[in-house]
Write a protein that holds these residues in place. Structure first.
Motif, mmCIF file in Angstrom:
data_model
loop_
_atom_site.group_PDB
_atom_site.id
_atom_site.type_symbol
_atom_site.label_atom_id
_atom_site.label_comp_id
_atom_site.label_asym_id
_atom_site.label_seq_id
_atom_site.Cartn_x
_atom_site.Cartn_y
_atom_site.Cartn_z
ATOM 1 N N SER A 1 4.786 78.419 10.497
ATOM 2 C CA SER A 1 6.234 78.517 10.607
ATOM 3 C C SER A 1 6.928 77.763 9.476
ATOM 4 N N PHE A 2 6.484 76.551 9.208
ATOM 5 C CA PHE A 2 7.106 75.741 8.155
ATOM 6 C C PHE A 2 6.937 76.403 6.788
ATOM 7 N N ASP A 3 5.830 77.104 6.600
ATOM 8 C CA ASP A 3 5.476 77.660 5.298
ATOM 9 C C ASP A 3 6.005 79.077 5.073
ATOM 10 N N ASP A 4 6.440 79.752 6.117
ATOM 11 C CA ASP A 4 6.752 81.176 5.984
ATOM 12 C C ASP A 4 7.965 81.413 5.092
ATOM 13 N N PHE A 5 7.852 82.447 4.271
ATOM 14 C CA PHE A 5 8.965 82.804 3.378
ATOM 15 C C PHE A 5 9.431 84.243 3.571
ATOM 16 N N ILE A 6 8.496 85.207 3.585
ATOM 17 C CA ILE A 6 8.887 86.618 3.557
ATOM 18 C C ILE A 6 9.659 87.012 4.813
ATOM 19 N N ILE A 7 9.088 86.740 5.985
ATOM 20 C CA ILE A 7 9.762 87.096 7.238
ATOM 21 C C ILE A 7 11.064 86.321 7.375
ATOM 22 N N THR A 8 11.036 85.052 7.000
ATOM 23 C CA THR A 8 12.240 84.219 7.091
ATOM 24 C C THR A 8 13.334 84.732 6.163
ATOM 25 N N ASN A 9 12.967 85.105 4.955
ATOM 26 C CA ASN A 9 13.955 85.559 3.978
ATOM 27 C C ASN A 9 14.678 86.815 4.445
ATOM 28 N N GLY B 1 20.413 84.011 11.391
ATOM 29 C CA GLY B 1 20.418 82.581 11.114
ATOM 30 C C GLY B 1 19.322 81.875 11.880
ATOM 31 N N PHE B 2 19.650 80.730 12.439
ATOM 32 C CA PHE B 2 18.660 79.887 13.099
ATOM 33 C C PHE B 2 17.935 80.629 14.204
ATOM 34 N N TRP B 3 18.685 81.311 15.077
ATOM 35 C CA TRP B 3 18.062 81.906 16.255
ATOM 36 C C TRP B 3 17.206 83.111 15.900
ATOM 37 N N THR B 4 17.636 83.915 14.945
ATOM 38 C CA THR B 4 16.809 85.059 14.554
ATOM 39 C C THR B 4 15.536 84.596 13.840
ATOM 40 N N ILE B 5 15.640 83.540 13.031
ATOM 41 C CA ILE B 5 14.440 82.986 12.401
ATOM 42 C C ILE B 5 13.492 82.451 13.464
ATOM 43 N N ALA C 1 11.740 85.271 15.310
ATOM 44 C CA ALA C 1 10.744 85.883 14.440
ATOM 45 C C ALA C 1 9.499 85.014 14.322
ATOM 46 N N HIS C 2 9.682 83.706 14.176
ATOM 47 C CA HIS C 2 8.541 82.803 14.030
ATOM 48 C C HIS C 2 7.725 82.725 15.319
ATOM 49 N N ILE C 3 8.415 82.709 16.454
ATOM 50 C CA ILE C 3 7.696 82.695 17.732
ATOM 51 C C ILE C 3 6.834 83.952 17.863
ATOM 52 N N MET C 4 7.362 85.078 17.438
ATOM 53 C CA MET C 4 6.651 86.340 17.601
ATOM 54 C C MET C 4 5.372 86.382 16.761
ATOM 55 N N PHE C 5 5.419 85.904 15.507
ATOM 56 C CA PHE C 5 4.185 85.995 14.720
ATOM 57 C C PHE C 5 3.255 84.815 14.976
ATOM 58 N N ALA D 1 -2.680 91.299 11.373
ATOM 59 C CA ALA D 1 -3.197 92.235 10.380
ATOM 60 C C ALA D 1 -2.097 92.926 9.584
ATOM 61 N N SER D 2 -0.887 92.975 10.130
ATOM 62 C CA SER D 2 0.203 93.670 9.446
ATOM 63 C C SER D 2 0.717 92.836 8.275
ATOM 64 N N PRO D 3 1.076 93.460 7.164
ATOM 65 C CA PRO D 3 1.717 92.735 6.053
ATOM 66 C C PRO D 3 3.025 92.103 6.520
ATOM 67 N N GLU D 4 3.325 90.942 5.974
ATOM 68 C CA GLU D 4 4.532 90.220 6.410
ATOM 69 C C GLU D 4 5.791 91.005 6.095
ATOM 70 N N ILE D 5 5.789 91.763 5.005
ATOM 71 C CA ILE D 5 6.980 92.534 4.662
ATOM 72 C C ILE D 5 7.259 93.593 5.720
ATOM 73 N N VAL D 6 6.200 94.154 6.307
ATOM 74 C CA VAL D 6 6.367 95.164 7.357
ATOM 75 C C VAL D 6 6.923 94.518 8.618
ATOM 76 N N MET D 7 6.349 93.387 9.011
ATOM 77 C CA MET D 7 6.817 92.713 10.214
ATOM 78 C C MET D 7 8.234 92.179 10.034
ATOM 79 N N GLY D 8 8.510 91.615 8.853
ATOM 80 C CA GLY D 8 9.849 91.081 8.604
ATOM 81 C C GLY D 8 10.915 92.162 8.627
#
Length: 275
Positions: A211-219, A142-146, A149-153, A118-125
């Protein structure tokens, strides 16, 4: 009056079908454009989304994909694979615990699960970025932080999907298996797990796509790493290469193949059981 009733009956029979067709057309028109542009030769024009000439070069020469696009695709697939694997494993175990066991804080846990969804991606990122920086990972994004983050959401989506599948199962099936002298372990692997497996597979496919599609949290948590969505966003300022449409078309075809294969297998299994 008879004619009016006939019109109402016809609308009742065909309106939902017509609306469904319109929704499908609206959904698939952008995908059709992506597929079409994957065969477009845009070398003669700076307008990359004007169809110039049919060509297979975009598909036949992947080695010519310039500006690091291939590396970004490989990175996105790697992160999506490991994020899906870990999130599916942990999420499935959590779903079984929430459905099959009673413990203190169970209701609160069910509520908390929905917060990442329910949280906006910008808030979670930004929250994850603050966590990594405060934990000493600020200079090592880098790789590990991404991946973390992806595992968490992805966890929330896996838990909700598997929980829905578990909630529709009849507990008497396991009891019947144990009445036939199966152990709890045998009842789980031969009865429960095959019934839950479609939900687990659906959760894994959903996690991989997210995960493949995510941009905001990844960025926000990528550092110098560039995933495929980030590459597309960056290249949009100077002209998106047509090979981007090749990746989109390939992912769409893979998803369709998986869904169709699963449906065919299900139909064959149903026919075998009926026979």
């Amino acid at each position: 009056m008879t004619g009016l009733r006939g019109v109402r009956r016809w609308l009742g029979d065909h309106l939902i079908l017509g609306l469904g067709i319109l929704v499908l057309v609206y959904t698939f028109v952008p995908i059709a454009v992506v597929v079409l542009m994957s065969f477009n030769d845009s070398s003669r024009s700076r307008n990359v989304y004007r169809f110039q000439e049919f060509t297979l070069d975009n598909w036949l020469h992947p080695g010519s994909w310039a500006n690091g696009m291939w590396d970004s695709v490989v990175l996105s697939i790697s992160i999506a694979f490991w994020a899906t694997l870990v999130a599916t494993l942990l999420g499935t175990l959590a779903a079984f615990a929430l459905v099959r066991h009673r413990f203190a804080g169970r209701s609160s846990a069910n509520l908390i699960i929905f917060l990442p969804m329910a949280s906006p991606e910008i808030v979670m990122g930004s929250s994850l970025l603050a966590l990594f920086v405060s934990s000493g990972f600020g200079g090592q994004l880098g790789f590990w932080t991404i991946l973390i983050a992806h595992i968490m959401f992805c966890l929330s989506f896996v838990i909700v999907t598997v929980k829905a599948r578990l909630g529709g199962l009849d507990d008497n099936l396991e009891q019947a298996a144990m009445d036939l002298y199966a152990t709890e372990w045998q009842a789980f692997w031969r009865v429960t797990f095959p019934l839950v497996l479609p939900g687990i597979v659906a959760a894994a496919l959903l996690s991989f796509s997210l995960s493949f599609d995510d941009f905001i949290i990844t960025n926000l948590n990528s550092g110098q790493s560039v995933t495929f969505p980030m590459f597309v966003w960056g290249s949009a300022q100077r002209g998106v290469p047509m090979e981007v449409n090749v990746i989109g078309t390939a992912m769409f075809l893979i998803a369709v193949t998986i869904v169709v294969s699963a449906d065919v297998a299900r139909r064959r299994q149903a026919k075998a059981l009926a026979a």
